[in-house]
Design an enzyme around this catalytic site. Structure first.
Site, PDB file in Angstrom:
ATOM      1  N   LYS A  36       0.464  -1.450   0.140  1.00 30.39           N
ATOM      2  CA  LYS A  36      -0.032   0.109  -0.346  1.00 30.39           C
ATOM      3  C   LYS A  36       0.497   1.035  -0.006  1.00 30.39           C
ATOM      4  O   LYS A  36       0.832   1.986  -0.550  1.00 30.39           O
ATOM      5  CB  LYS A  36      -1.053   0.302   1.125  1.00 30.39           C
ATOM      6  CG  LYS A  36      -1.502  -1.224   1.424  1.00 30.39           C
ATOM      7  CD  LYS A  36      -2.752  -0.951   2.252  1.00 30.39           C
ATOM      8  CE  LYS A  36      -1.914  -1.093   3.613  1.00 30.39           C
ATOM      9  NZ  LYS A  36      -1.062  -2.440   4.405  1.00 30.39           N
TER      10      LYS A  36
ATOM     11  N   ARG B 207      -9.279   1.276   9.375  1.00 34.02           N
ATOM     12  CA  ARG B 207      -8.940  -0.176   9.123  1.00 34.02           C
ATOM     13  C   ARG B 207      -9.550  -1.536   9.628  1.00 34.02           C
ATOM     14  O   ARG B 207      -9.963  -2.077   9.869  1.00 34.02           O
ATOM     15  CB  ARG B 207      -7.754  -0.325  10.149  1.00 34.02           C
ATOM     16  CG  ARG B 207      -6.356  -0.536   9.034  1.00 34.02           C
ATOM     17  CD  ARG B 207      -5.025  -0.419  10.157  1.00 34.02           C
ATOM     18  NE  ARG B 207      -4.116  -0.887   9.931  1.00 34.02           N
ATOM     19  CZ  ARG B 207      -3.382  -0.271   9.298  1.00 34.02           C
ATOM     20  NH1 ARG B 207      -3.223   0.921   8.669  1.00 34.02           N
ATOM     21  NH2 ARG B 207      -1.939  -0.849   8.776  1.00 34.02           N
TER      22      ARG B 207
ATOM     23  N   ARG C   4      12.357  -5.576   4.762  1.00 33.92           N
ATOM     24  CA  ARG C   4      12.277  -3.981   4.772  1.00 33.92           C
ATOM     25  C   ARG C   4      12.708  -3.557   5.576  1.00 33.92           C
ATOM     26  O   ARG C   4      13.142  -3.697   6.482  1.00 33.92           O
ATOM     27  CB  ARG C   4      10.353  -3.743   4.660  1.00 33.92           C
ATOM     28  CG  ARG C   4       9.944  -2.528   5.102  1.00 33.92           C
ATOM     29  CD  ARG C   4       8.864  -2.302   5.228  1.00 33.92           C
ATOM     30  NE  ARG C   4       8.541  -2.251   6.253  1.00 33.92           N
ATOM     31  CZ  ARG C   4       6.854  -1.955   6.357  1.00 33.92           C
ATOM     32  NH1 ARG C   4       6.381  -1.867   5.080  1.00 33.92           N
ATOM     33  NH2 ARG C   4       6.124  -3.014   7.265  1.00 33.92           N
TER      34      ARG C   4
ATOM     35  N   ARG D 243      12.056  -2.126  11.048  1.00 38.97           N
ATOM     36  CA  ARG D 243      10.378  -2.246  11.180  1.00 38.97           C
ATOM     37  C   ARG D 243      10.857  -3.085  13.089  1.00 38.97           C
ATOM     38  O   ARG D 243      10.286  -4.002  13.254  1.00 38.97           O
ATOM     39  CB  ARG D 243       9.512  -1.540  11.430  1.00 38.97           C
ATOM     40  CG  ARG D 243       9.134  -0.282  11.199  1.00 38.97           C
ATOM     41  CD  ARG D 243       8.328  -0.058   9.985  1.00 38.97           C
ATOM     42  NE  ARG D 243       6.759  -0.696   9.938  1.00 38.97           N
ATOM     43  CZ  ARG D 243       5.764  -0.531   9.768  1.00 38.97           C
ATOM     44  NH1 ARG D 243       5.873   0.085   8.801  1.00 38.97           N
ATOM     45  NH2 ARG D 243       4.512  -1.156   9.950  1.00 38.97           N
TER      46      ARG D 243
ATOM     47  N   ARG E 123      -0.508  -9.078  13.620  1.00 35.24           N
ATOM     48  CA  ARG E 123      -0.544  -8.541  12.412  1.00 35.24           C
ATOM     49  C   ARG E 123      -1.832  -8.861  10.857  1.00 35.24           C
ATOM     50  O   ARG E 123      -2.611  -7.872  11.538  1.00 35.24           O
ATOM     51  CB  ARG E 123       0.201  -7.302  11.543  1.00 35.24           C
ATOM     52  CG  ARG E 123       1.156  -6.095  12.409  1.00 35.24           C
ATOM     53  CD  ARG E 123       2.268  -6.497  12.118  1.00 35.24           C
ATOM     54  NE  ARG E 123       2.190  -4.802  11.195  1.00 35.24           N
ATOM     55  CZ  ARG E 123       3.664  -4.740  10.091  1.00 35.24           C
ATOM     56  NH1 ARG E 123       4.427  -4.915  10.498  1.00 35.24           N
ATOM     57  NH2 ARG E 123       2.794  -4.077   9.237  1.00 35.24           N
TER      58      ARG E 123
HETATM   59  P1  AP5 Z   1       5.165  -1.956   1.392  1.00 33.59           P
HETATM   60  O1  AP5 Z   1       4.633  -0.632   0.720  1.00 33.59           O
HETATM   61  O2  AP5 Z   1       5.821  -0.948   2.568  1.00 33.59           O
HETATM   62  O3  AP5 Z   1       3.637  -2.416   2.252  1.00 33.59           O
HETATM   63  P2  AP5 Z   1       2.288  -1.737   3.377  1.00 33.59           P
HETATM   64  O4  AP5 Z   1       1.042  -2.608   2.409  1.00 33.59           O
HETATM   65  O5  AP5 Z   1       2.997  -0.450   3.032  1.00 33.59           O
HETATM   66  O6  AP5 Z   1       3.153  -2.440   4.350  1.00 33.59           O
HETATM   67  P3  AP5 Z   1       2.917  -1.541   6.270  1.00 33.59           P
HETATM   68  O7  AP5 Z   1       3.830  -2.874   6.782  1.00 33.59           O
HETATM   69  O8  AP5 Z   1       3.248  -0.153   5.844  1.00 33.59           O
HETATM   70  O9  AP5 Z   1       1.315  -1.945   6.532  1.00 33.59           O
HETATM   71  P4  AP5 Z   1       1.081  -1.660   7.342  1.00 33.59           P
HETATM   72  O10 AP5 Z   1      -0.791  -1.449   6.798  1.00 33.59           O
HETATM   73  O11 AP5 Z   1       0.566  -3.249   8.166  1.00 33.59           O
HETATM   74  O12 AP5 Z   1       1.131  -0.824   8.043  1.00 33.59           O
HETATM   75  P5  AP5 Z   1       1.033   0.796   9.330  1.00 33.59           P
HETATM   76  O13 AP5 Z   1       2.495   1.660   8.920  1.00 33.59           O
HETATM   77  O14 AP5 Z   1      -0.212   1.460   7.498  1.00 33.59           O
HETATM   78  O15 AP5 Z   1       5.210  -2.830   0.638  1.00 33.59           O
HETATM   79  C1  AP5 Z   1       6.244  -4.022   2.292  1.00 33.59           C
HETATM   80  C2  AP5 Z   1       7.654  -4.323   1.476  1.00 33.59           C
HETATM   81  O16 AP5 Z   1       7.576  -5.044  -0.068  1.00 33.59           O
HETATM   82  C3  AP5 Z   1       8.276  -2.874   1.166  1.00 33.59           C
HETATM   83  O17 AP5 Z   1       9.321  -2.935   1.729  1.00 33.59           O
HETATM   84  C4  AP5 Z   1       7.984  -2.796  -0.528  1.00 33.59           C
HETATM   85  O18 AP5 Z   1       9.842  -2.440  -0.626  1.00 33.59           O
HETATM   86  C5  AP5 Z   1       8.319  -4.517  -0.371  1.00 33.59           C
HETATM   87  N1  AP5 Z   1       7.995  -4.808  -1.891  1.00 33.59           N
HETATM   88  C6  AP5 Z   1       8.262  -6.220  -2.552  1.00 33.59           C
HETATM   89  N2  AP5 Z   1       7.470  -6.541  -3.438  1.00 33.59           N
HETATM   90  C7  AP5 Z   1       7.043  -5.076  -4.063  1.00 33.59           C
HETATM   91  C8  AP5 Z   1       5.528  -5.671  -5.036  1.00 33.59           C
HETATM   92  N3  AP5 Z   1       5.940  -6.064  -5.908  1.00 33.59           N
HETATM   93  N4  AP5 Z   1       4.650  -4.085  -4.321  1.00 33.59           N
HETATM   94  C9  AP5 Z   1       5.069  -3.512  -4.128  1.00 33.59           C
HETATM   95  N5  AP5 Z   1       6.623  -3.378  -2.511  1.00 33.59           N
HETATM   96  C10 AP5 Z   1       6.588  -4.469  -2.305  1.00 33.59           C
HETATM   97  O19 AP5 Z   1       0.404   0.795  10.233  1.00 33.59           O
HETATM   98  C11 AP5 Z   1       1.517   0.217  11.706  1.00 33.59           C
HETATM   99  C12 AP5 Z   1       0.191   0.420  12.891  1.00 33.59           C
HETATM  100  O20 AP5 Z   1      -0.004   1.661  12.960  1.00 33.59           O
HETATM  101  C13 AP5 Z   1      -0.807  -0.762  12.244  1.00 33.59           C
HETATM  102  O21 AP5 Z   1       0.687  -2.237  13.171  1.00 33.59           O
HETATM  103  C14 AP5 Z   1      -1.407  -0.165  13.422  1.00 33.59           C
HETATM  104  O22 AP5 Z   1      -1.172  -0.527  15.044  1.00 33.59           O
HETATM  105  C15 AP5 Z   1      -1.889   1.059  13.600  1.00 33.59           C
HETATM  106  N6  AP5 Z   1      -2.544   1.516  12.828  1.00 33.59           N
HETATM  107  C16 AP5 Z   1      -1.945   2.607  11.105  1.00 33.59           C
HETATM  108  N7  AP5 Z   1      -3.611   2.858  10.689  1.00 33.59           N
HETATM  109  C17 AP5 Z   1      -3.956   2.486  11.199  1.00 33.59           C
HETATM  110  C18 AP5 Z   1      -6.200   2.337  11.876  1.00 33.59           C
HETATM  111  N8  AP5 Z   1      -6.356   2.558  10.658  1.00 33.59           N
HETATM  112  N9  AP5 Z   1      -6.662   2.239  12.633  1.00 33.59           N
HETATM  113  C19 AP5 Z   1      -5.754   1.269  13.586  1.00 33.59           C
HETATM  114  N10 AP5 Z   1      -3.961   1.144  13.740  1.00 33.59           N
HETATM  115  C20 AP5 Z   1      -3.756   1.686  12.955  1.00 33.59           C
END
Ligand code: AP5
Length: 209
Positions: free
Chosen positions: A13, A88, A123, A156, A167
């Site tokens: 994402k 979420r 990552r 991270r 997660r």
């Molecule tokens: P990446 O693009 O970083 O993936 P992502 O889907 O953004 O994953 P995140 O782990 O950042 O999302 P998340 O939803 O768990 O965490 P968030 O930060 O929102 O890609 C992942 C890796 O794969 C990268 O290294 C990339 O290079 C690689 N990759 C390899 N091939 C790829 C390809 N083909 N395409 C893309 N990438 C590729 O949230 C963290 C925490 O915050 C949550 O756990 C929660 O505690 C809290 N939080 C955040 N928002 C909320 C909410 N709305 N409600 C409650 N808690 C929340």
């Protein structure tokens, strides 16, 4: 255009949000990034959020909804925005509706759970500026050093294997029901995440046409 990106942790994402942001000229808003910044700065919401984030749990709805409401009322959001990681839960999606926010499209990036561990295990993020890298897919030029700012690049805390499993469990229980929520409103499109980032981007941009 107001767009929501749905998908499991590590589905890509954040990566795709950056590309769409550049292509469409609208800001990408990651509640995860906002929360990590709040933790780093020791703000009140950061202090509340930290223990949930470190454990791979969701931060309480009322904290995240407040943060999101403030962010989308900023001037750069007037022509649209991309939400990465919000909503979420169904109550978060209902909160968006009760704020009167019109959502044009919801795109789910689907990646099977088995592939997520490899993506998140590799990552690395910059401690200073938050830039994201991957040891295989997007390595830094110098190992452990951010290309953009020279900061230290680390794993991270919530990318540790046991936390990734939690997660994923939370995603299936609390976030996946949003697919039905937006399907019922005729907004949902699903893109299968590909091995190469550019291939996912191509499918993603087609889904937005
Ligand atoms: P990446 O693009 O970083 O993936 P992502 O889907 O953004 O994953 P995140 O782990 O950042 O999302 P998340 O939803 O768990 O965490 P968030 O930060 O929102 O890609 C992942 C890796 O794969 C990268 O290294 C990339 O290079 C690689 N990759 C390899 N091939 C790829 C390809 N083909 N395409 C893309 N990438 C590729 O949230 C963290 C925490 O915050 C949550 O756990 C929660 O505690 C809290 N939080 C955040 N928002 C909320 C909410 N709305 N409600 C409650 N808690 C929340």
């Amino acid at each position: 255009m107001n767009l929501i990106l749905l998908g499991a942790p590590g589905a890509g994402k954040g990566t795709q949000a950056e590309v769409i942001c550049a292509a469409k000229g609208i800001p990408a808003i990651s509640t995860g990034n906002i929360l990590r910044e709040a933790v780093k700065n020791g703000t009140e919401s950061g202090l509340k959020a930290k223990k949930y984030m470190d454990a791979g749990e969701l931060v309480p709805d009322e904290v995240v909804i407040g943060i999101l409401k403030d962010r989308i009322s900023e001037p750069d959001c007037k022509d649209g925005f991309i939400l990465d990681g919000f909503p979420r839960t169904v109550p978060q999606a209902e909160a968006l509706e009760s704020m009167g926010v019109r959502i044009d499209r919801v795109v789910e990036i689907y990646v099977p759970d088995e592939k997520i561990a490899k993506r998140l295990g590799g990552r690395r993020v910059c401690e200073a500026c938050g830039n994201s890298y991957h040891v295989d897919y997007k390595p830094t030029k110098v190992e452990g050093v951010c290309d953009a700012c020279g900061g230290r690049v680390v794993t991270r805390k919530d990318d540790e294997p046991a936390t990734v499993l939690e997660r994923l469990r939370v995603y299936h229980e609390k976030t996946a029901p949003l697919k039905d929520f937006y399907e019922a409103r005729g907004k949902l499109k699903t893109v299968v995440g590909q091995e190469a980032v550019e291939d996912t981007t191509r499918l993603m941009l087609a889904a937005l046409e």
